[in-house]
Design a protein around this motif. Structure first.
Motif, PDB file in Angstrom:
ATOM      1  N   ALA A 287     -19.303   9.597  -5.195  1.00  0.00           N
ATOM      2  CA  ALA A 287     -20.159  10.444  -4.352  1.00  0.00           C
ATOM      3  C   ALA A 287     -20.890  11.437  -5.241  1.00  0.00           C
ATOM      4  O   ALA A 287     -20.329  11.934  -6.219  1.00  0.00           O
ATOM      5  N   GLY A 288     -22.137  11.720  -4.890  1.00  0.00           N
ATOM      6  CA  GLY A 288     -22.898  12.736  -5.605  1.00  0.00           C
ATOM      7  C   GLY A 288     -23.063  12.463  -7.082  1.00  0.00           C
ATOM      8  O   GLY A 288     -23.188  13.403  -7.875  1.00  0.00           O
ATOM      9  N   GLY A 289     -23.042  11.199  -7.479  1.00  0.00           N
ATOM     10  CA  GLY A 289     -23.201  10.869  -8.891  1.00  0.00           C
ATOM     11  C   GLY A 289     -21.934  10.985  -9.712  1.00  0.00           C
ATOM     12  O   GLY A 289     -21.978  10.829 -10.934  1.00  0.00           O
ATOM     13  N   VAL A 290     -20.788  11.252  -9.085  1.00  0.00           N
ATOM     14  CA  VAL A 290     -19.514  11.346  -9.801  1.00  0.00           C
ATOM     15  C   VAL A 290     -18.556  10.298  -9.259  1.00  0.00           C
ATOM     16  O   VAL A 290     -18.667   9.855  -8.121  1.00  0.00           O
ATOM     17  N   THR A 291     -17.613   9.903 -10.105  1.00  0.00           N
ATOM     18  CA  THR A 291     -16.620   8.889  -9.744  1.00  0.00           C
ATOM     19  C   THR A 291     -15.229   9.403 -10.069  1.00  0.00           C
ATOM     20  O   THR A 291     -15.012  10.009 -11.125  1.00  0.00           O
ATOM     21  N   ALA A 292     -14.297   9.160  -9.180  1.00  0.00           N
ATOM     22  CA  ALA A 292     -12.898   9.527  -9.385  1.00  0.00           C
ATOM     23  C   ALA A 292     -12.035   8.303  -9.132  1.00  0.00           C
ATOM     24  O   ALA A 292     -12.331   7.490  -8.250  1.00  0.00           O
ATOM     25  N   VAL A 293     -10.954   8.187  -9.907  1.00  0.00           N
ATOM     26  CA  VAL A 293     -10.073   7.028  -9.819  1.00  0.00           C
ATOM     27  C   VAL A 293      -8.632   7.516  -9.720  1.00  0.00           C
ATOM     28  O   VAL A 293      -8.207   8.415 -10.462  1.00  0.00           O
ATOM     29  N   GLY A 294      -7.883   6.911  -8.821  1.00  0.00           N
ATOM     30  CA  GLY A 294      -6.445   7.146  -8.714  1.00  0.00           C
ATOM     31  C   GLY A 294      -5.716   5.825  -8.772  1.00  0.00           C
ATOM     32  O   GLY A 294      -6.175   4.824  -8.201  1.00  0.00           O
ATOM     33  N   THR A 295      -4.572   5.780  -9.475  1.00  0.00           N
ATOM     34  CA  THR A 295      -3.842   4.524  -9.647  1.00  0.00           C
ATOM     35  C   THR A 295      -2.360   4.719  -9.324  1.00  0.00           C
ATOM     36  O   THR A 295      -1.846   5.837  -9.286  1.00  0.00           O
ATOM     37  N   ALA A 296      -1.703   3.593  -9.111  1.00  0.00           N
ATOM     38  CA  ALA A 296      -0.262   3.574  -8.887  1.00  0.00           C
ATOM     39  C   ALA A 296       0.244   2.171  -9.179  1.00  0.00           C
ATOM     40  O   ALA A 296      -0.487   1.182  -9.040  1.00  0.00           O
ATOM     41  N   GLY A 297       1.509   2.068  -9.601  1.00  0.00           N
ATOM     42  CA  GLY A 297       2.125   0.775  -9.854  1.00  0.00           C
ATOM     43  C   GLY A 297       2.972   0.324  -8.674  1.00  0.00           C
ATOM     44  O   GLY A 297       3.503   1.146  -7.931  1.00  0.00           O
ATOM     45  N   TYR A 298       3.089  -0.989  -8.515  1.00  0.00           N
ATOM     46  CA  TYR A 298       3.873  -1.555  -7.412  1.00  0.00           C
ATOM     47  C   TYR A 298       4.521  -2.847  -7.898  1.00  0.00           C
ATOM     48  O   TYR A 298       3.829  -3.765  -8.350  1.00  0.00           O
ATOM     49  N   ALA A 299       5.840  -2.917  -7.840  1.00  0.00           N
ATOM     50  CA  ALA A 299       6.590  -4.112  -8.244  1.00  0.00           C
ATOM     51  C   ALA A 299       7.156  -4.772  -7.011  1.00  0.00           C
ATOM     52  O   ALA A 299       7.962  -4.176  -6.286  1.00  0.00           O
ATOM     53  N   ALA A 300       6.724  -6.003  -6.756  1.00  0.00           N
ATOM     54  CA  ALA A 300       7.208  -6.752  -5.590  1.00  0.00           C
ATOM     55  C   ALA A 300       8.358  -7.649  -6.028  1.00  0.00           C
ATOM     56  O   ALA A 300       8.194  -8.526  -6.882  1.00  0.00           O
ATOM     57  N   VAL A 301       9.543  -7.424  -5.462  1.00  0.00           N
ATOM     58  CA  VAL A 301      10.735  -8.211  -5.788  1.00  0.00           C
ATOM     59  C   VAL A 301      11.348  -8.729  -4.487  1.00  0.00           C
ATOM     60  O   VAL A 301      11.623  -7.925  -3.582  1.00  0.00           O
ATOM     61  N   PRO A 302      11.560 -10.057  -4.357  1.00  0.00           N
ATOM     62  CA  PRO A 302      12.201 -10.606  -3.132  1.00  0.00           C
ATOM     63  C   PRO A 302      13.703 -10.348  -3.155  1.00  0.00           C
ATOM     64  O   PRO A 302      14.495 -11.193  -3.566  1.00  0.00           O
ATOM     65  N   TRP A 303      14.108  -9.184  -2.709  1.00  0.00           N
ATOM     66  CA  TRP A 303      15.508  -8.778  -2.836  1.00  0.00           C
ATOM     67  C   TRP A 303      16.461  -9.682  -2.044  1.00  0.00           C
ATOM     68  O   TRP A 303      17.578  -9.960  -2.509  1.00  0.00           O
ATOM     69  N   ALA A 304      16.078 -10.153  -0.881  1.00  0.00           N
ATOM     70  CA  ALA A 304      16.998 -10.974  -0.083  1.00  0.00           C
ATOM     71  C   ALA A 304      17.314 -12.302  -0.775  1.00  0.00           C
ATOM     72  O   ALA A 304      18.493 -12.642  -0.968  1.00  0.00           O
ATOM     73  N   PRO A 305      16.288 -13.097  -1.165  1.00  0.00           N
ATOM     74  CA  PRO A 305      16.623 -14.341  -1.883  1.00  0.00           C
ATOM     75  C   PRO A 305      17.335 -14.071  -3.203  1.00  0.00           C
ATOM     76  O   PRO A 305      18.261 -14.799  -3.572  1.00  0.00           O
TER      77      PRO A 305
END
Length: 308
Positions: free
Chosen positions: A246-264
């Motif tokens: 917006a307004g000629g500026v850019t902002a970025v936010g990140t996060a990690g996510y690990a998907a593990v099938p715990w039941a199997p």
């Protein structure tokens, strides 16, 4: 004797002035014999000041009737229409310059054939964005008739566009999985942001969609948003990325996510554990049986020797 020459016809400008005076008088009659206007014969208020300052001026209410009248005054937000006219909001719906206006007296009794001058202030917040902040002063009599006096307020300063994306996270709800984040306007000017949410993992991109931010994000405001993630991966390591522009500026936010099938995975671990336990028990039983056989063989040999 020469006849008198006819009086010259008044010019067009004079006719227009007379017409304007008649229109003003008619308006006064329609309003019950009173008017409200900026002090000093001005068509509207024009105020220019910076954030964190106070502007002062005076509004005049003239009661030209033969009876005293009580008037109430309040400040409201306003905006210009496409045709250049001023439109006002109700006081309950005002959140900008209308709420910055304070009167020396919000209710005043004006005697007959008297004018009252009411000072007022406009206190501009330190976080107010530079630019135009139109407002209006609404003066109302006891019968509900009112006059609107425009206030053209301009806040000085250099516009600063600053945007932030905060607190990116993945959450599971009763309706599925969603990506949550906070969009913050850290500058001094309103912004109209656009947002893109992506999820990239080792096995590919599982999400790429446009977010749904508010149409306008005022300065200093933080808003919590969420985007649905219909099909998150069952087994992958994913990087969530939220990009706002917006307004000629850019902002970025990140996060990690690990998907593990715990039941199997739990079932497999349980099966491996059971198999290991069974094998251990079996290994323990086999040597014990062999020892018993050896002891029995030795005993038989001794008995055989004794018999011989």
């Amino acid at each position: 004797m020469a006849s008198p020459s006819p009086a010259p016809e008044p010019p067009a400008t004079a006719r227009r002035m007379v017409g304007a005076v008649i229109a003003v008088l008619a308006a006064c009659v329609a309003l019950g014999g009173w008017t409200a206007a900026p002090a000093g014969d001005r068509p509207y208020f024009y105020l220019e000041t910076g954030p964190g300052t106070v502007a002062r001026d005076t509004v005049s209410v003239a009661n030209s009737s033969e009876e005293p009248e009580r008037f109430t005054l309040q400040g409201v937000d306003a905006h210009l229409t496409a045709h250049g006219a001023i439109a006002v909001r109700d006081a309950a719906d005002s959140s900008d310059s209308g709420t910055w206006t304070r009167f020396a007296a919000s209710s005043i009794r004006v005697p007959a054939r008297t004018r009252a001058d009411i000072p007022f202030t406009v206190t501009v917040p330190g976080t107010a964005p530079p630019g135009d902040h139109p407002a209006a002063i609404v003066v109302e009599d006891g019968t509900g008739r009112r006059t609107i006096v425009p206030v053209r307020l301009r806040v000085t300063g250099h516009p600063l566009a600053a945007l932030g994306v905060e607190d990116v996270a993945v959450a599971r709800t009763a309706h599925g999985t969603e990506i949550r984040y906070v969009l913050a306007n850290r500058g001094n000017t309103p912004l109209t942001p656009s947002v893109t949410v992506t999820a990239d993992g080792l096995l590919g991109t599982s999400l790429h969609r446009q977010g749904r931010p508010p149409t306008v994000l005022p300065p200093g405001q933080r808003i919590r948003l969420a985007e649905p993630w219909p099909r998150p991966p069952a087994l992958d390591r994913t990087r969530i990325r939220v990009t706002a522009t917006a307004g000629g500026v850019t902002a970025v936010g990140t996060a990690g996510y690990a998907a593990v099938p715990w039941a199997p995975l739990g079932a497999v671990c349980a099966g491996v554990g059971c198999a290991g336990a069974a094998l251990l028990v079996r290994r323990r039983r086999v040597p014990d049986g062999a020892a018993e056989d050896g002891q029995q063989g030795a005993g038989s040999g001794q008995l055989a020797g004794a018999a011989t």
